[in-house]
Design a protein around this motif. Structure first.
Motif: not given
Length: 549
Positions: A352-359, A370-371, A376-382, A431-436
């Protein structure tokens, strides 16, 4: 579920997001079982805002009291047509005060409005009517001619309501002049006794990989995005004035123009018709928005408009962007001109809207951010295995604004709405080390052009139907400023010669057969296309060729 709600939806909600999921606890989201989404608007009456301006437009302003009265009249009028609880109402409307009035009126009366792209051709309108079984459509008069005998044939549509003018329409269904017709009905309406998990409204996907999918959203979804993005990212307050150039029928524009301002009693600016840069600047200078929502294509167009060096955006406290990757050049040019850093994010219609965002406080240009709190979010292989930080993976999202299903598409629902409330987005990110998180691409080769998903193979098939085209390939290519565009490489049949006239003809052919935004922006004519050892078109070689514009 309430009466009139199809069993298809009832079954799909069984595995929706659990109430005790960490995402809801994080933002303190708590919703009673009995809830109707029209409270987003009507709650402003109880808060004493009846006389406050809810909507600014070039044609005049509308107060919260006036908007609620119009919405109630609309809901009462729709009820008079004998609709059942949960019946769909197709909306094909420009961004005027009529849009939120009709939307909230339908929801308050217990019906399910469908927000439809105003550029949809007749073929798609017919599909939407067939797919949804909508008995009523509410449309601006300029679109009424789309609902002719051919479009309506075999559907359950029985009433067409025209707003903002009247035109002569030859249609097999009853046609009503909505502005005068609505005015006959009472200006008060009690909310239908809906559950928080009843259907509230639908949006349709772009149909990039086949027919569009009806994305079902529930009564509590709007309130959830208001608590997550509206409160935690925008910090929106009653004193704010929102201006979203992306239209209401887009999920991004819907939240910006309706959900967020109305949830706190702020105001919104609506622009009907095409968002030409001059018209956008006119409204900014006239109504002084504090929150400005665009996308990279718009920011780029504004920066190249002759008036940009004298434009006054001093009222804007926050500029936001989504739907495309924002380039460093556009970010720098906007900041140089206005002293504003564009805040970039990533979302989807399914969420419905944005779930990752800078500020404004924490940002990295070129990343999706960032989240957003509440997700909640996660990255996986296919294959679904977790990936390590710094490795590319497919994004999964869970939050209480997640759509529970695609309407009547159990195959696509099973593919996307997985496990307990999780949505498999098909987006590849790192995702980088800073969570972006940085957007890399799509699992299915979808690309985003001007904020809308496009499937290149669909354009290839369409071009191949043209009598002048012998063979073609369509690719998504990145421009120097990081925006995406589509380019068609075309081999012509004997007897046809490359020309600007033919290029326009091919582009118009795609516009007429598909949604207009899917046409190839660039066309290059070739005598042959590179092939792989197996005889397939070598798309990698085409992609590595110099970009000829």
């Amino acid at each position: 579920m309430t009466d009139g709600i199809d069993q298809t939806l009832s079954n799909s909600i069984v595995d929706h997001v659990p109430d005790d999921a960490p995402c809801a606890q994080e933002i303190g989201f708590d919703m009673p079982d009995r809830y109707n989404a029209s409270e987003i608007l009507f709650g402003n009456l109880g808060a004493g805002r009846a006389d406050k301006v809810a909507i600014y437009t070039a044609a005049g302003n509308t107060s919260y009291g006036e908007l609620c009265a119009r919405a109630a009249q609309c809901g009462n009028a729709l009820r008079s047509l004998g609709l059942r609880r949960g019946d769909r109402v197709l909306l094909l409307l420009n961004d005027t005060a009529s849009y939120p009035a009709t939307f909230f009126g339908a929801v308050r009366a217990g019906f399910v409005p469908m927000l439809i792209n105003t550029l949809s051709p007749k073929d798609l309108i017919g599909f939407y009517l067939q797919d949804s079984a909508a008995p009523v459509a509410v449309v601006d008069a300029e679109y009424a001619a789309l609902f002719d005998r051919e479009t309506v044939a075999g559907t359950q549509l029985h009433t067409l309501v025209m707003l903002n003018g009247e035109v002569a329409v030859e249609s097999p269904v009853k046609v009503l002049g909505g502005d005068q017709w609505f005015a006959q009905f009472p200006c008060e309406l009690d909310a239908a006794p809906t559950s928080r998990d009843d259907m509230a409204f639908w949006m349709y996907s772009s149909g990039s990989t086949g027919r569009p999918k009806g994305i079902v959203h529930l009564q509590h979804d709007m309130a959830y995005t208001a608590d997550s993005f509206g409160r935690h990212i925008l910090g929106i307050e009653e004193s704010d004035i929102c201006f979203s150039v992306p239209k209401i029928f887009f999920a991004y524009g819907f939240g910006n123009s309706i959900t967020f301002p109305f949830s706190v009693g702020a105001s919104t600016i609506l622009l009907a018709g095409r968002p030409e840069p001059g018209a956008v600047l006119d409204l900014i200078e006239r109504f002084k928005p504090t929150l400005f929502f665009g996308l990279p294509t718009l920011y780029n167009a504004l920066l190249h408009h002759p008036r940009i060096e004298t434009a006054d955006l001093s009222s804007v406290r926050l500029s936001l962007s989504a739907a495309e990757v924002l380039s460093q050049d556009i970010f720098n040019d906007w900041k140089r001109r206005f002293g504003l850093e564009i805040v970039e994010g990533l979302g989807s219609t399914e969420v419905l809207h944005i779930y990752l965002s800078n500020t404004r406080e924490r940002r990295k240009t070129g990343t999706a951010g960032k989240r957003v709190p509440g997700y909640e979010l996660r990255l996986t292989t296919p294959e679904g295995q977790p990936v390590a930080q710094g490795e590319e993976g497919v994004m999964w999202i869970r939050g209480h604004s997640n759509a529970p299903c695609y309407w009547n598409r159990p195959d696509k629902t099973a593919q996307t709405m997985r496990e307990t409330g999780w949505i498999w987005t098909g987006d590849r990110l790192v995702e980088d080390a800073d969570g972006f998180f940085t957007f890399v691409g799509r699992v299915d080769d979808l690309i985003k052009v001007s904020g809308q998903w496009i499937y290149p193979v669909e354009i290839e098939l369409c071009l191949s139907d043209h009598p002048a085209v012998r063979e073609c390939a369509v690719l998504g290519l990145e421009l120097p400023d990081r925006r995406m565009t589509t380019k068609a490489f075309v081999i012509l049949r004997d007897g046809h010669a490359a020309s600007e006239t033919l290029t326009r003809e091919l582009q118009d052919h795609v516009k007429s057969k598909l949604l207009p935004h899917k046409y190839p922006r660039l066309i290059e004519y070739r005598s042959e296309l590179p092939k792989t050892g197996t005889g397939k078109i070598d798309r990698q070689k085409l992609r590595s060729a110099p970009l000829v514009t």
